[in-house]
Write an enzyme that holds these catalytic residues in place. Structure first.
Site, PDB file in Angstrom:
ATOM      1  N   GLU A 127       0.856  -1.193   0.000  1.00  0.00           N
ATOM      2  CA  GLU A 127       0.000   0.000   0.000  1.00  0.00           C
ATOM      3  C   GLU A 127       0.888   1.238   0.000  1.00  0.00           C
ATOM      4  OE1 GLU A 127      -1.680   0.576   4.204  1.00  0.00           O
ATOM      5  OE2 GLU A 127      -0.511  -1.270   4.345  1.00  0.00           O
ATOM      6  N   LYS A 129       2.826   4.527   1.070  1.00  0.00           N
ATOM      7  CA  LYS A 129       3.281   5.108   2.335  1.00  0.00           C
ATOM      8  C   LYS A 129       2.923   6.592   2.269  1.00  0.00           C
ATOM      9  CE  LYS A 129       7.280   5.292   5.421  1.00  0.00           C
ATOM     10  NZ  LYS A 129       7.309   6.689   5.812  1.00  0.00           N
ATOM     11  N   ASP A 131       2.707  10.398   3.099  1.00  0.00           N
ATOM     12  CA  ASP A 131       3.670  11.317   3.697  1.00  0.00           C
ATOM     13  C   ASP A 131       2.934  12.393   4.495  1.00  0.00           C
ATOM     14  OD1 ASP A 131       6.080  12.344   4.358  1.00  0.00           O
ATOM     15  OD2 ASP A 131       6.521  13.223   2.408  1.00  0.00           O
ATOM     16  N   TYR A 238      -4.561   2.708   8.534  1.00  0.00           N
ATOM     17  CA  TYR A 238      -3.777   1.589   8.005  1.00  0.00           C
ATOM     18  C   TYR A 238      -3.236   0.644   9.077  1.00  0.00           C
ATOM     19  CZ  TYR A 238      -0.124   5.061   8.989  1.00  0.00           C
ATOM     20  OH  TYR A 238       0.663   6.001   9.590  1.00  0.00           O
ATOM     21  N   LYS A 326      11.082   2.752   0.100  1.00  0.00           N
ATOM     22  CA  LYS A 326      11.008   4.186  -0.211  1.00  0.00           C
ATOM     23  C   LYS A 326      11.255   4.446  -1.691  1.00  0.00           C
ATOM     24  CE  LYS A 326      11.305   7.080   2.925  1.00  0.00           C
ATOM     25  NZ  LYS A 326      11.933   7.345   4.207  1.00  0.00           N
ATOM     26  N   CYS A 420      11.656  35.456 -30.541  1.00  0.00           N
ATOM     27  CA  CYS A 420      11.708  35.743 -29.109  1.00  0.00           C
ATOM     28  C   CYS A 420      10.289  35.970 -28.574  1.00  0.00           C
ATOM     29  CB  CYS A 420      12.561  36.983 -28.876  1.00  0.00           C
ATOM     30  SG  CYS A 420      12.475  37.591 -27.190  1.00  0.00           S
ATOM     31  N   CYS A 423       9.888  39.887 -27.508  1.00  0.00           N
ATOM     32  CA  CYS A 423       9.883  41.040 -28.419  1.00  0.00           C
ATOM     33  C   CYS A 423       9.582  40.656 -29.866  1.00  0.00           C
ATOM     34  CB  CYS A 423      11.212  41.787 -28.337  1.00  0.00           C
ATOM     35  SG  CYS A 423      12.589  40.885 -29.064  1.00  0.00           S
ATOM     36  N   CYS A 443      17.749  35.571 -28.822  1.00  0.00           N
ATOM     37  CA  CYS A 443      16.960  36.657 -29.384  1.00  0.00           C
ATOM     38  C   CYS A 443      17.927  37.666 -29.993  1.00  0.00           C
ATOM     39  CB  CYS A 443      16.162  37.299 -28.249  1.00  0.00           C
ATOM     40  SG  CYS A 443      15.555  38.933 -28.628  1.00  0.00           S
ATOM     41  N   CYS A 449      14.605  44.446 -26.964  1.00  0.00           N
ATOM     42  CA  CYS A 449      13.872  43.348 -26.319  1.00  0.00           C
ATOM     43  C   CYS A 449      13.659  43.680 -24.845  1.00  0.00           C
ATOM     44  CB  CYS A 449      14.661  42.051 -26.440  1.00  0.00           C
ATOM     45  SG  CYS A 449      13.867  40.693 -25.559  1.00  0.00           S
TER      46      CYS A 449
END
Ligand code: IVH
Length: 701
Positions: A127, A129, A131, A238, A326, A420, A423, A443, A449
């Site tokens: 099942e 785990k 957290d 659980y 884990k 870009c 611009c 660019c 820009c």
């Protein structure tokens, strides 16, 4: 502390594990003295330092985070005081496994301990785990009478009033439940609720939480249950503590009964009959992880038969019948919702992955780097993919690749923009001198820009450049958007313009008389600046701090630097060769500098700046040395110093160090074995001395 602790980045895995164990014990002891005895023996600062070190080690070694880590006991330093609860059956933790091998070993241990034959099937539940934080709920006569946190396992905190406010936790069990049972499980917060809570906290100016687990713990451990009630906490059952009459003889049966009583149980719990089946479940749950909507950090296996659990018992603080497998703490799978293109100071377009938020190594990640165009193509990463994200230590999270089985049929390869996004200028990949194409698309808009302009402004004001305190990235973005600062020289006219303005800075939201004065003072403090900082601040491509220093030494003043760089483009080649002859300046860098000054707008910025700032030459005192202002070349073997030392010494004394001899060279320091440079010097009539003479002149040993 008597000994100086080892720097975190120098710790080995085993030193880190030992250090985390020591810190857990030490911090727990200080918590106890503070909360229970009310007599702390260290200062708050020293205590914070211990916790900070613990956090740093955990960030570097996420796999080593202990179940009893101080970072998991959130709120220990808050003043909250709950009543104590002695657990009648201790709340223990599970031992951890990280590899398939660890799972095989676990089942092997169980088989040996129970003396089961090789072909005897060992049923094991698998099942997620969860957290969150564990809690024990005591039901007497089917009524919830007490809720307690795990605490140190033997004694927890009484959080009954708070638990009563959690919708997932039934206050009353149905008649089929026994008279007495302690149900154990995990309190957690969903991703969605976590994000909404943090938004609310931000709006209210309150602190935000780093991850859903901290948010859940902080919400449960509120002295005022009304606050807990307002926080969206969830629960999964659980396990159990004291339970004289269990509703089954296997783990699965008991949990299914919990479900029938109205307790939330995890739908992904399954029964496996072999190690291979356990590993299949592990991978299935890992794949589902991104879509669950809440954080899990592994898969828990439990021997299904309760009589076997009984026989297996415990070793130290963990049951022999259970294992937490884990997930790698540094990686997680999530959905790539989009790709943003950021434009940097030099026009580089950087793709950034916009991710469905996922917790990786204790931090919620919603952005990750995709490096560049070729990387996206090489990994064939597409929007909508399930992607694996890695976060190691403090580096920016990165996208490792996509999960093939989960690719949508209608997904299309990502097409990197050719213009870009800020611009609209054409964005191109440069041809390198090596014939290769640059990995970075840029660019070509230069200073038209807006994105490049803002990034350049940020760089200009940053710590190693003009270092204008209080003019951080956010403020620059705001001031740029409002037209207050468009170009670096605008910074220095901000105050005079503000005096004449109708919309004064002090009236802006978040500002006031004092903060505006502080900013103006910080700007005034930079009306005089060293030449190397000035050059670095211009943000010329390839010109970092070291190069800026070389240029500052070589050219002496901002005006001479500017004039020579302009001349390098147009004159007969002298200024250009002089620039290229500087040690540490290659053709690419030289070209970038000359190109910068070739752009009229850049020249205008430099000239405008020079009206407002006094640029000071580097180490003016060194100008009195006998080699100050001279161009020196070192050649042949040096015996009393390394080439690096020689160069540093010459520069310290105000000389320029060049890599080749020209008619501009003033002095050649030649050691044994000198060859072509010595000949060049003779050709140009350059003075040649040996190492000893060098030391005689500069007056050092
Ligand atoms: S069973 C004897 N099942 O993980 C321990 N624990 O290190 C029995 N956890 O403190 C615990 N999900 O907070 C179990 N499905 C699960 C779990 C789970 C999360 C936590 C729990 C416990 C820690 C074990």
């Amino acid at each position: 502390m008597a000994r100086k602790p080892i720097a975190v980045d120098a710790l080995t895995q085993s030193e880190a594990a030992a250090e985390l164990a020591r810190l857990a014990a030490e911090i727990a002891e200080h918590d106890r003295r503070y909360h229970v005895e009310d007599t702390p023996i260290i200062t708050d600062a020293a205590y914070d330092e211990l916790r900070r070190r613990n956090d740093e080690i955990e960030a570097r070694f996420p796999d080593l985070v202990r179940d009893d880590s101080p970072s998991r006991r959130v709120g220990a330093s808050a003043v909250a005081k709950f009543g104590k609860v002695q657990h009648r059956v201790p709340m223990l933790s599970l031992s951890n496994g990280f590899s398939d091998e660890d799972v095989r070993d676990f089942v092997g241990r169980v088989r040996r301990f129970l003396s089961l034959g090789e072909d005897e099937v060992i049923g094991v539940t698998a099942e997620p785990k969860i957290d969150g934080l564990s809690i024990s709920l005591r039901y007497e006569d089917r009524r919830l009478t007490q809720a307690a946190t795990r605490g140190d396992g033997a004694e927890g905190e009484n959080v009954t009033a708070n638990a009563m406010t959690i919708g997932d936790i039934p206050r009353v069990l149905p008649p089929m439940a026994p008279d007495l049972i302690e149900v154990r499980g995990e309190i957690y917060m969903s991703h969605k609720d976590f994000a909404a809570l943090n938004r609310k906290q931000t709006e209210a100016g309150d602190r935000t939480f780093a991850n859903p687990r901290n948010a859940a713990a902080g919400s449960l451990r509120q002295l005022d249950p009304k606050i807990t009630a307002s926080r969206p906490l969830r629960f999964f059952a659980y396990a159990w503590g004291e339970a004289p009459a269990l509703p089954g003889t296997t783990q699965m049966e008991v949990i299914q009964a919990f479900g029938r009583w109205g307790l939330p149980v995890n739908p992904l719990m399954t029964l496996c009959n072999s190690v291979d089946e356990m590993l299949v479940q592990y991978r299935r749950i890992e794949e589902l992880r991104a879509d669950l909507g809440y954080d899990i950090d592994g898969v828990v296996y439990k021997v299904n038969r309760l009589d076997w659990q009984q026989r297996l018992g415990f070793v130290s603080r963990s049951p022999r019948w259970g294992l937490a497998h884990k997930f790698s703490a540094e990686k997680a799978t999530t959905i790539l919702e989009g790709i943003d293109i950021q434009v940097g100071r030099t026009g580089a377009l950087t793709p950034v992955a916009r991710l469905r938020p996922v917790t990786v190594g204790g931090v919620v990640v919603s952005n990750a780097t995709l490096h560049n165009e070729d990387e996206i193509a090489r990994k064939d990463i597409r929007i909508g993919d399930a992607v694996v994200v890695q976060r190691a230590g403090d580096v920016i999270p990165q996208v490792l690749g996509y999960v093939a089985e989960r690719r949508q049929a209608d997904s299309a390869p990502y097409v990197f923009p050719k213009v870009c996004p800020a611009c609209g200028s054409h964005a191109e990949r440069e041809e390198r001198t090596t014939g290769k194409t640059d990995a970075v698309r840029r660019c070509t808009g230069g200073l038209i820009c807006p994105a490049q302009r803002v990034e350049r402004l940020k760089h200009f004001a940053s710590r190693n450049a003009f270092d204008i305190e209080g003019l951080g990235d956010k403020i620059i973005e705001e001031f740029y958007a409002d037209g207050l600062i468009q170009s670096p020289d605008d910074i220095f006219t901000l105050e005079s313009r503000d005096k004449r303005s109708l919309k004064r800075l002090k009236d802006r939201e978040g500002w006031g008389e004092a903060s505006v004065r502080k900013l103006f003072d910080a700007i005034d403090a930079r009306r005089s600046v060293a030449l190397d900082r000035f050059i670095f601040a211009l943000g010329i491509r390839h010109v970092g701090e070291t190069t800026a220093r070389i240029l500052a030494r070589a050219y002496g003043s901002a005006e001479s630097f500017r004039d020579q760089m302009i001349a390098a483009r147009s004159d007969s080649g002298e200024a250009w060769s002089e620039l290229n002859a500087l040690d540490g300046i290659g053709a690419v860098v030289a070209e970038a500098i000359v190109q910068f000054f070739d752009e009229p707008h850049n020249r205008a910025v430099v000239d405008a700046l020079l009206k407002h700032v006094a640029v000071t030459a580097l180490e003016a005192q060194s100008m009195t040395s006998p080699v100050a202002g001279k161009t020196v070349v070192f050649t042949g073997a040096l015996e009393r110093m390394t080439r690096e030392e020689a160069k540093a010494m010459a520069e310290r004394l105000g000389a320029k160090v060049a890599g080749s001899v020209s008619k501009k060279t003033d002095l050649l320091v030649a050691g044994p074995g000198a060859g072509s440079k010595l000949k060049d010097a003779q050709k140009h009539g350059v003075e040649v001395i040996d190492e000893d003479e060098w030391f005689r002149r500069v007056g050092s040993p």
